[in-house]
Structure formats: C-alpha cells, structure tokens
Design a protein around this motif. Structure first.
Motif, PDB file in Angstrom:
ATOM      1  N   ILE A 110       0.769  -1.238   0.033  1.00 24.46           N
ATOM      2  CA  ILE A 110       0.091   0.223  -0.126  1.00 24.46           C
ATOM      3  C   ILE A 110       0.850   1.197  -0.053  1.00 24.46           C
ATOM      4  CG2 ILE A 110      -0.356  -0.075   2.345  1.00 24.46           C
ATOM      5  CD1 ILE A 110      -3.119   1.144   1.926  1.00 24.46           C
ATOM      6  N   TYR A 167       2.400   1.733  -3.597  1.00 29.02           N
ATOM      7  CA  TYR A 167       1.158   2.333  -4.718  1.00 29.02           C
ATOM      8  C   TYR A 167       0.829   3.780  -4.110  1.00 29.02           C
ATOM      9  CZ  TYR A 167      -3.050   2.537  -7.122  1.00 29.02           C
ATOM     10  OH  TYR A 167      -4.161   2.963  -7.798  1.00 29.02           O
ATOM     11  N   VAL A 168       0.547   3.886  -2.830  1.00 28.14           N
ATOM     12  CA  VAL A 168       0.128   5.218  -2.419  1.00 28.14           C
ATOM     13  C   VAL A 168       1.362   6.344  -2.770  1.00 28.14           C
ATOM     14  CG1 VAL A 168      -0.723   7.002  -0.747  1.00 28.14           C
ATOM     15  CG2 VAL A 168      -1.584   4.491  -0.928  1.00 28.14           C
ATOM     16  N   VAL A 186      -0.622   7.659   6.096  1.00 28.40           N
ATOM     17  CA  VAL A 186      -0.824   5.992   5.977  1.00 28.40           C
ATOM     18  C   VAL A 186       0.090   5.374   6.954  1.00 28.40           C
ATOM     19  CG1 VAL A 186      -0.788   4.168   4.456  1.00 28.40           C
ATOM     20  CG2 VAL A 186      -1.184   6.468   3.377  1.00 28.40           C
ATOM     21  N   MET A 212      -1.639  -4.234   0.269  1.00 25.91           N
ATOM     22  CA  MET A 212      -2.756  -3.435   0.032  1.00 25.91           C
ATOM     23  C   MET A 212      -4.347  -4.415   0.104  1.00 25.91           C
ATOM     24  SD  MET A 212      -4.100  -0.102  -2.395  1.00 25.91           S
ATOM     25  CE  MET A 212      -3.922  -1.020  -3.980  1.00 25.91           C
ATOM     26  N   TYR A 266      -8.053  -1.734  -2.730  1.00 23.87           N
ATOM     27  CA  TYR A 266      -7.403  -2.706  -3.773  1.00 23.87           C
ATOM     28  C   TYR A 266      -8.318  -2.830  -5.041  1.00 23.87           C
ATOM     29  CZ  TYR A 266      -5.682  -6.935  -6.001  1.00 23.87           C
ATOM     30  OH  TYR A 266      -5.238  -7.717  -7.012  1.00 23.87           O
TER      31      TYR A 266
END
Length: 476
Positions: free
Chosen positions: A140, A143-144, A157, A174, A182
């Motif tokens: 996660i 990706y973020v 996060v 994620m 997701y």
C-alpha cells in the motif's frame, strides 16, 4: 462429535462457542496461564480497570459484537465518548484530516498543516498520471507513494497502519489490509477517485451512521472470559497450562490425537488456533507445505505503557481520544490514547484519576523494546510532555509487552493464506484459525474461529482426503 481446540485466544474461544452451539463436545487446550491472547484486562493505581491489549473492536463488522451480545455483554457495549482523533506531526497535535481511508485521502483540501506545500502539490499529479497497475497485490505504501507522493504515506498512511499492524506501510499488502481500496484501484485510474468510490459505497450502507468502534465497560479484556464462561456452562472442558507437543492422526487415519505432557487426547476433529510458529510445528508432519508457509510469517512486537495521573495535574492533556505519531517525526511513541476522555467507564470508575496509555514498537524497532520498563515509561513521559505540555509525574504505571504480538501482512499474504487453508482444509477433521489468516482485528479473529468451526462440522474426519492434485489419498 468431540473437537479439540488448540489455543485459547479469542479465535479459539469463538470456535469453541460455535462448536458447542452446534452440539459438539469441546476441549480447549491453552498452553499459557490465561485465556484471551492479545485481549487482556488489568488494573492500575489499585482499583482502576484498564485494557492491557486491544481496547475496542470494529462495530460495522458484526462478528465480535454479536458474540459479545450472545455471551451477555450486550448491555456493556459502549461507543467512545469522543470522536475524531489527532496526529502529532510538524511540532503540533493537529486534528486528523477528514475523508481519508486508512490515511489515503479522498480530499486533499483537508490536509493543510499535515503536509507541506510541496506534498500537497504532489497529490495533484494523481489526476494526470496514467493508471498504476496493482496486479495480484501491491504494497500500500509503494502504490500510494507512486500516485500521491511519499509525504502522504509517511505522514498519514504509516501512523494509521502502524496502529493496526505495527508494521511498515511500504511492505504491507494493500489487498490484505485495505481490500476495498485494492478493488477500487483496479477499476479507477485515479487513486483519489478510488478512495471516493469506496467512501460513497460505505455511505450508502444501512450501518453507515452507527458507531465505527465499540468498547466494553470494564474493558475489551472481559470478552474472552465471558466467552469462556459461556463455553463452560455449555459443557466445555477448558484447560490452562496445557501445551500440545505433537498432533497425530488417530487410529487408521481417523480422528486426531493431541499429545500433551500428561496424555494423548483423542478427538474426531481439531481446530488449531495458535500463532503461526506453533501451528507450523503441529502441522509439519501432516501438511508440510502449509507448515513451511506458516514458518515464513513474521511478527512485530510492541509495548503498551499505561499511566495514571492525578486528574488535577492532567489539565494540560487536550480534549479528544488521543493522537497518532508518524515514524518520520522520530518520536519513541507511535500513539497515545487518552483513555479517561475516550471511554466514559474509565473516567467514572475513579474521578480522581486520569488514565492514558502510549504504544511503542513497530516492525524493525526491536532495539527500542529491549529497554527496561522504567525507560519505556520515561520515553513516553518525554514525548507526552513535548506533545501536550504534560509535566506531571504519574501516580502509577504499568508496562504490557506483546512480544511477537502482531503477524505481518506483506505483499502476497492473501495468496499465502489461501494456500495454507487449501492444504489444511484437505486434512479431514482439521481447520486453522487466528490473526494470521483473515485479519488482526477482533471481528476478523472471531470470524476466523467461526469459519474453522463450520469447516470441521461440515467435513468430519475420514480416512481419505484430497491432495493438491485433486486425488483421493488414504491416511491409514
């Protein structure tokens, strides 16, 4: 039908309760001196009840709340007295920005003060970037960061995920940690659009205006004891100080034998509701592939420092339920919970006291937790003073250590769990349960235990099972 439940945490107790409700005879074997696993009640300053582990449960997922009501705790369920947390970052305790999903924002306009101007500008690129494929799974944090920049991960996060998993956002799956996001990220090009899509769906649910979390008067730590008492009333045999050294097949491959220090207990079926290392050891002779996967599971450790102050000396503590702390700010504590604000029962039991607690320890911070209890107390007081101006000395302190307390959910964890459960489900009369499989929250653990109970009831022990190639194999 006689079922052995190995492990007396909330997952094992939930399995036992469900088995008993279906008419099975149940024996629970717990290696330690108490039941409940990471749910534990205690007291501070002589009489004040406190939670020494988890203190609340997600209320919008029904399993744990329903179980609490079933065992007589329905009238003791309480929502927090205050809503809206805070975050201690950039030198101030600031209100937690609204409209986020596990720290991933849906509205960048709410992030002023938490993010720098550069960080806010970076978020705007999300709408112009091409799709970032998530594949079968993705970390996660990774990706973020690609979509919104590292500041969002480091300042928002990380502290939120750290509170749940005590983990590293750049490693956490994620798909496992935020499955709704997701799925939305697979459908939407923009991450901000994906967050808003999840929030819109949640707002349309009937329970969207009910409390998000619930606690229990006297502490969440009361739940396992209440479940155990209900199980005993239904005839369960619950044994403490009874580690299982070995798990064997029964005669002719039918049923199971649990070998303890005193005897070998026979049963028609068994639920293994222990942490991954113990489960791996017990399963190795029967499902070596699953055991190897369980051996790969990593755990993080943490400590909770509970502090009781004279209320008259705690006037500097701000309103609200507490605050989270981003690791990037370099503090020792990762969160503080103002228990006397958050839970009315804590405030009412001794009005002269103000109880709060801090948490320390994340994945990779083992050295911090090597310090003794007195040092952890002083680190907590130092950070509380810097955050709130609290200068008082506590009248009592209590340090609770959870070594190897939280399983980590790295990228690929859902696939690992699916493989473990496929292998163990193929063993007649056996199922696994616990925080390693379906989530670390209380409702997820209860659901895991209930799933295991249903499985052994629906698939009774036999002398044949199915191997990974779909072929019938004999256990004789």
């Amino acid at each position: 039908m006689h079922v052995l439940v190995i492990g007396g945490g909330i997952s094992g107790l939930a399995a036992a309760y469900q088995l008993l409700a279906s008419g099975a005879r149940v024996t629970v074997l717990e290696a330690g001196a108490r039941l409940g696993g990471k749910l534990r009640a205690g007291s501070i300053a002589g009489t004040a009840a406190v939670d020494l582990g988890a203190e609340s449960m997600l209320a919008r997922r029904p399993e744990a709340v329903d179980l609490a009501r079933a065992v007589g705790l329905g009238d003791r369920l309480q929502p927090p007295s205050v809503s809206g947390g805070a975050i201690w970052t950039r030198g101030a305790v600031r209100p937690m920005p609204k409209g986020h999903l596990m720290g991933v924002p849906g509205d960048p306009a709410a992030l002023g003060g938490v993010l720098s101007p550069e960080g806010l500008a970076r978020i705007a690129e999300d709408g112009r970037l091409p799709r970032t494929e998530v594949g079968d799974d993705v970390a996660i944090g990774e990706y973020v960061a690609r979509r919104l920049g590292r500041e969002v991960v480091d300042r928002l996060v990380e502290p939120l995920l750290g509170g749940v998993y005590a983990g590293d956002a750049y490693r956490i799956s994620m798909r496992a940690a935020v499955p709704q996001l997701y799925e939305a990220a697979r459908a939407e090009r923009s991450l901000l659009a994906a967050v808003r899509a999840v929030q819109d769906r949640a707002a349309a649910q009937p329970a969207s205006h009910s409390p998000v979390f619930l606690g229990i008067e006297g502490g969440i730590g009361r739940l396992p004891q209440a479940v155990a008492e209900a199980c005993t009333a239904k005839g369960a045999d619950i044994r403490l100080h009874t580690p299982v050294r070995e798990l064997r097949r029964g005669p002719s491959g039918v049923g199971w034998l649990a070998v303890t220090d005193a005897e070998a207990l026979s049963a028609d079926a068994v639920v293994v509701a222990t942490p991954a290392p113990a489960a791996a050891r017990l399963l190795a002779p029967h499902a070596p592939g699953a055991a190897a996967l369980l051996d790969e599971v990593e755990y993080s450790s943490m400590a909770l420092v509970t502090l009781a102050f004279r209320r008259s000396e705690a006037d500097r503590v701000p309103d609200g339920s507490g605050f989270l702390v981003p690791p990037v700010d370099g503090r020792a504590i990762k969160a503080a919970t103002f228990s006397a604000h958050k839970w009315s029962w804590v405030a009412e039991q001794d009005p002269s006291l103000f109880v709060l607690r801090t948490s320390l320890g994340r994945y990779g911070e083992e050295q911090l937790l090597e310090r003794d209890d007195a040092e952890l107390v002083e680190l907590s007081l130092r950070d509380l003073r810097a955050a709130t101006g609290l200068e008082a000395r506590p009248v009592d302190t209590l340090v609770s250590r959870w070594d190897g307390g939280l399983p980590q959910y790295p990228v690929g964890h859902p696939q690992r769990v699916a493989a473990i459960q496929a292998a163990t489900d193929a063993l007649p009369g056996l199922a696994v349960a616990g925080a390693v499989y379906e989530g670390v929250g209380i409702p997820a653990c209860v659901a895991s235990g209930q799933r295991a109970a249903r499985h052994v009831l629906e698939a009774p022990a036999s002398a044949e099972s199915v191997n990974e190639n779909g072929e019938k194999t004999s256990h004789e």
